[in-house]
Design a protein around this motif. Structure first.
Motif, PDB file in Angstrom:
ATOM      1  N   UNK A 285      40.939  35.691  49.553  1.00  0.00           N
ATOM      2  CA  UNK A 285      41.192  35.060  48.257  1.00  0.00           C
ATOM      3  C   UNK A 285      41.861  36.043  47.304  1.00  0.00           C
ATOM      4  N   UNK A 286      41.359  37.279  47.291  1.00  0.00           N
ATOM      5  CA  UNK A 286      41.914  38.302  46.405  1.00  0.00           C
ATOM      6  C   UNK A 286      43.359  38.617  46.767  1.00  0.00           C
ATOM      7  N   UNK A 287      43.635  38.764  48.061  1.00  0.00           N
ATOM      8  CA  UNK A 287      44.995  39.083  48.505  1.00  0.00           C
ATOM      9  C   UNK A 287      45.942  37.917  48.230  1.00  0.00           C
ATOM     10  N   UNK A 288      45.479  36.702  48.471  1.00  0.00           N
ATOM     11  CA  UNK A 288      46.335  35.532  48.252  1.00  0.00           C
ATOM     12  C   UNK A 288      46.727  35.400  46.786  1.00  0.00           C
ATOM     13  N   UNK A 289      45.772  35.579  45.894  1.00  0.00           N
ATOM     14  CA  UNK A 289      46.071  35.468  44.464  1.00  0.00           C
ATOM     15  C   UNK A 289      47.040  36.560  44.029  1.00  0.00           C
ATOM     16  N   UNK A 290      46.867  37.764  44.563  1.00  0.00           N
ATOM     17  CA  UNK A 290      47.776  38.850  44.199  1.00  0.00           C
ATOM     18  C   UNK A 290      49.184  38.597  44.737  1.00  0.00           C
ATOM     19  N   UNK A 291      49.303  38.020  45.906  1.00  0.00           N
ATOM     20  CA  UNK A 291      50.616  37.662  46.439  1.00  0.00           C
ATOM     21  C   UNK A 291      51.291  36.609  45.554  1.00  0.00           C
ATOM     22  N   UNK A 292      50.526  35.618  45.120  1.00  0.00           N
ATOM     23  CA  UNK A 292      51.077  34.599  44.222  1.00  0.00           C
ATOM     24  C   UNK A 292      51.507  35.233  42.907  1.00  0.00           C
TER      25      UNK A 292
END
Length: 341
Positions: free
Chosen positions: A86-93
């Motif tokens: 979740x943390x990585x996905x939000x940072x990618x977005x």
């Protein structure tokens, strides 16, 4: 006297390092999986290497969203490790949006060096952003977490809101009748929504129930709007040596930021003069900054940031959370509102 939880809470800088140590390998794996045509651009934008591909010591930004996600997971008595996707996905977005934002705004610098589009060209920067967005959803979908599908839909909703907010922000540049409430609603969609989603996704991947997910989302939304107030203030009065952005950059672009809209709608002589300058062909950013302050825009944004912080902390107190990560979320919120970059 500080509470026992606050006394046990780690300093914000230590929490950021703790989160980065878990999330950066996932981000690097995601970027390594991008097509070669855009991988180099994405890594440059994230601060991992220079335009020639040589490793650099520059940071990849404030990493606020991953920290929010992981602390939210712990706050609902879950595991920070489980929240890494979740943390990585939000940072990618988030970084997808920055790559596109720099193109749309024509910004030449970010994080104390030239923006990706300025180095590699508009087409490469846009395509790198597209690839990072696609990768964000893949990270969630491939996580194997029981809540992965719900997480994908939550993140998708946040991205659609972000796009709508960006469209409104750009449309505001050609309008001269923007109400403060419109500007705040735009910020809730464009900036605050992703911080809210970071908290909600972290709580979801930490095993939180609907009330905990909703409560942490509300906390993140308030923090997000406060974040934008501070960002807008720094965009006018921040020190470029600290912010990494050009002085008066928002005024050069005639951005209708929160303090500017407050000044324009103030009904004051300074507000009326500012409105004339915003329509004028000649840009006078130093005078514009003086007028925003004289019309009360600066003070209003500062007060709003403080009020929103109080409301965010109230949301946090209203949820039954694990004490230590809740205290760290509160400390992070304070840092966000009182930052200088």
């Amino acid at each position: 006297m500080p509470s026992e939880a606050a006394a046990r809470a780690r300093p914000v800088r230590d929490v950021v390092v703790w989160s980065r140590g878990m999330v950066e390998p996932a981000l690097r794996a995601a970027v390594d999986g991008l097509p070669g045509s855009v991988r180099h651009v994405a890594g440059y934008h994230l601060g991992w290497w220079d335009e020639h591909g040589e490793p650099t010591a520059s940071g990849g930004g404030k990493a606020i969203r991953p920290v929010l996600a992981q602390l939210a997971a712990e706050a609902v008595h879950g595991s920070a490790i489980d929240a890494v996707p979740a943390a990585a996905a939000v940072e990618l977005v988030h970084n997808f949006s920055l790559l596109h934002d720099d193109v749309l705004d024509g910004d030449l610098t970010r994080r104390h060096r030239p923006t990706a589009w300025h180095v590699f060209g508009v087409h490469s920067a846009i395509l790198a952003g597209d690839a990072m967005l696609a990768s964000a959803f893949d990270v969630l979908a491939a996580s194997g977490h029981p809540a992965a599908l719900t997480g994908v839909r939550m993140l998708n909703a946040a991205v659609l809101n972000l796009v709508e907010g960006e469209h409104e922000d750009l449309a505001f540049e050609a309008r001269h009748d923007i109400a403060v409430a419109e500007c705040v609603a735009m910020v809730e969609r464009k900036t605050a929504g992703l911080l809210a989603d970071a908290c909600a996704l972290g709580a979801l991947f930490g095993g939180g129930g609907p009330a905990e997910v909703a409560g942490l989302r509300d906390f993140g939304l308030k923090v997000g709007v406060a974040f934008q107030h501070v960002d807008d203030l720094l965009g006018i009065w921040g020190d470029p040596a600290v912010t990494g952005k050009p002085v008066h950059g928002d005024l050069h672009a005639r951005k209708k930021s929160l303090p500017v809209v407050a000044a324009l709608t103030s009904g004051t002589p300074a507000g009326r003069e500012l409105a004339v300058l915003y329509r004028d062909a000649v840009i006078e950013p130093a005078r514009m900054a003086e007028l925003v302050e004289a019309a009360g825009g600066r003070k209003w944004s500062e007060q709003q940031a403080g009020l929103l912080l109080s409301q965010a902390l109230h949301h946090l107190d209203s949820i039954d959370l694990a004490p230590r990560p809740a205290a760290e979320l509160a400390a992070l919120a304070n840092t966000i509102v009182h930052r200088d970059h």
